[in-house]
Design an enzyme around this catalytic site. Structure first.
Site, PDB file in Angstrom:
ATOM      1  NE  ARG A   1      -3.645   0.682   1.465  1.00  0.00           N
ATOM      2  CZ  ARG A   1      -4.612   0.590   2.484  1.00  0.00           C
ATOM      3  NH1 ARG A   1      -5.272   1.211   3.545  1.00  0.00           N
ATOM      4  NH2 ARG A   1      -5.811  -0.394   1.657  1.00  0.00           N
TER       5      ARG A   1
ATOM      6  CG  HIS B   1      -8.137  -0.092  -2.805  1.00  0.00           C
ATOM      7  ND1 HIS B   1      -8.021  -1.341  -2.974  1.00  0.00           N
ATOM      8  CD2 HIS B   1      -8.815   0.249  -1.836  1.00  0.00           C
ATOM      9  CE1 HIS B   1      -7.640  -0.987  -2.059  1.00  0.00           C
ATOM     10  NE2 HIS B   1      -8.255  -0.719  -0.922  1.00  0.00           N
TER      11      HIS B   1
ATOM     12  CD  GLN C   1     -13.070  -2.359  -0.707  1.00  0.00           C
ATOM     13  OE1 GLN C   1     -11.779  -1.637  -0.635  1.00  0.00           O
ATOM     14  NE2 GLN C   1     -13.747  -2.252  -1.245  1.00  0.00           N
TER      15      GLN C   1
ATOM     16  CG  ASP D   1     -14.042   5.859  -0.909  1.00  0.00           C
ATOM     17  OD1 ASP D   1     -14.137   5.799   0.111  1.00  0.00           O
ATOM     18  OD2 ASP D   1     -12.400   5.878  -1.573  1.00  0.00           O
TER      19      ASP D   1
ATOM     20  CB  CYS E   1     -13.975   1.084  -0.311  1.00  0.00           C
ATOM     21  SG  CYS E   1     -13.787   2.576  -0.390  1.00  0.00           S
TER      22      CYS E   1
ATOM     23  NE  ARG F   1     -10.459  -5.521   0.186  1.00  0.00           N
ATOM     24  CZ  ARG F   1      -9.386  -4.371   0.722  1.00  0.00           C
ATOM     25  NH1 ARG F   1      -9.923  -3.360   1.104  1.00  0.00           N
ATOM     26  NH2 ARG F   1      -8.122  -4.162   0.212  1.00  0.00           N
TER      27      ARG F   1
HETATM   28  N1  NVA Z   1     -10.159   6.649  -1.370  1.00  0.00           N
HETATM   29  C1  NVA Z   1      -9.533   6.518   0.118  1.00  0.00           C
HETATM   30  C2  NVA Z   1     -10.097   4.782   0.382  1.00  0.00           C
HETATM   31  C3  NVA Z   1      -9.890   3.805   1.420  1.00  0.00           C
HETATM   32  C4  NVA Z   1      -9.947   3.023   1.203  1.00  0.00           C
HETATM   33  C5  NVA Z   1      -8.385   6.623   0.486  1.00  0.00           C
HETATM   34  O1  NVA Z   1      -7.420   6.690  -0.667  1.00  0.00           O
HETATM   35  O2  NVA Z   1      -7.532   7.051   1.401  1.00  0.00           O
HETATM   36  N1   CP Z   2     -11.716  -0.503   2.108  1.00  0.00           N
HETATM   37  C1   CP Z   2      -9.882  -0.254   2.577  1.00  0.00           C
HETATM   38  O1   CP Z   2      -8.973  -1.069   1.642  1.00  0.00           O
HETATM   39  O2   CP Z   2     -10.055  -0.413   3.964  1.00  0.00           O
HETATM   40  P1   CP Z   2      -8.526  -0.352   4.344  1.00  0.00           P
HETATM   41  O3   CP Z   2      -7.843   0.671   4.765  1.00  0.00           O
HETATM   42  O4   CP Z   2      -9.152  -0.478   5.954  1.00  0.00           O
HETATM   43  O5   CP Z   2      -7.383  -1.399   3.965  1.00  0.00           O
END
Ligand code: NVA
Ligand code: CP
Length: 303
Positions: A98, A125, A128, A220, A260, A288
């Site tokens: 990540r 992502h 997801q 989101d 998500c 997930r």
């Molecule tokens: N769009 C959000 C998704 C988190 C799972 C982010 O990037 O923070």
């Molecule tokens: N949806 C998602 O990726 O959640 P987290 O940020 O908790 O991993």
């Protein structure tokens, strides 16, 4: 060996991975397909679902996962991505990352000798998106001709959905204010996929237009990880795009609400929607695990 940095990387395998996820969820696969395998998990940003589902997923498939916070790795002190990729490849069978910058994951994948799976970047992502399509398929029994509308910020989650939806025969619309449109390059590719599969991708700042004939309403957060400095402006710009019961009423009868997570109740979505009968958020979160087990199986299992 392949990677999952973008949905584009698995364009021809999307259906196969989805079928695998359905099989895995129903218990129809050998018990320990990843026995003896190790997954390195690098996190440059916080996570609940991604971290836990990858960890539990590896365990359930007979392997193990190692959590690596980027601040503890030498990479966090400036060790090159090239060296990190080469060294990790000597120890583990796969790398999940990540990352803040999408280009860093592309570089890691370029130099890694083991599969690299993105657990979110500023651009996509993909894991997801697999959990999301599994959830939609389970709910409606089919994906063909179903339409998903992403409402709000055209962000990383939206981008991966735009790529996966047309591959599976779905239409997708995005309702977002001007300046919050999805990534231009992704949109271009998504439209190519849509043309190949006879589906439709549209982007509009008009909610009424985007909500036409919609089966899935998806939103989101307005402030993704890394966007914190723009908080005030974003709240102002996106305020008309909150998903409330009136907006859900514009979708087809029987439409579902997806997110998500993590969510900010009262911001991008109201409580009666996210905690109401339309919402499938916890099935989506559970998926997930099943979807990622399919991804891990696909990339890490020996032929
Ligand atoms: N769009 C959000 C998704 C988190 C799972 C982010 O990037 O923070
Ligand atoms: N949806 C998602 O990726 O959640 P987290 O940020 O908790 O991993």
């Amino acid at each position: 060996m392949g990677n999952l940095v973008s949905i584009c990387d698995v364009k021809d395998d999307v259906q196969h991975i989805l079928d695998l996820a359905i099989k895995i969820k129903s218990g129809e696969i050998e018990e320990q397909p990843l026995e003896g395998k190790t997954l390195a998990m690098i996190f440059q940003k916080s996570s609940t679902r991604t971290r836990i589902s990858f960890d539990v997923g590896m365990y359930q498939l007979g392997g193990r996962a190692i959590f690596l916070s980027s601040s503890d790795l030498q990479m966090g002190r400036g060790e090159p991505i090239y060296d990190t990729a080469k060294v990790l490849s000597r120890f583990v069978d796969g790398i999940m990352i990540r990352a803040v910058e999408h280009c860093d994951v592309v570089e890691l994948a370029q130099h890694s000798d083991v599969p690299v799976i993105s657990g979110l970047t500023n651009v996509e992502h993909p894991c997801q998106a697999f959990a999301d399509i599994l959830t939609i398929k389970e709910h409606f029994g089919t994906l063909e001709n179903k339409k998903i509308c992403f409402v709000g910020d055209g962000n990383n989650v939206c981008n991966s959905l735009l790529l996966i939806a047309p591959i599976l025969g779905m239409d997708m619309s995005v309702a977002c204010p001007k300046g919050y449109e999805p990534n231009k390059f992704i949109l271009k590719i998504a439209k190519e996929y849509a043309e190949e599969n006879n589906t439709e991708i549209t982007v509009s700042d008009d909610i009424n237009v985007a909500l036409d004939n919609v089966d899935v309403v998806y939103t989101d957060v307005w402030i993704s990880m890394g966007d914190e400095a723009e908080e005030i402006q974003r709240k102002k710009d996106l305020s008309a795009y909150q998903v409330d019961l009136d907006l859900m009423d514009m979708a087809n009868e029987g439409a579902i609400f997806m997110h998500c997570l993590p969510a900010v109740r009262g911001q991008e979505v109201t409580v009666p929607v996210i905690d109401g009968p339309h919402s499938v958020i916890f099935d989506q979160a559970e998926n997930r695990l099943h979807a990622q087990k399919a991804i891990l199986y696909h990339f890490l299992k020996d032929e």
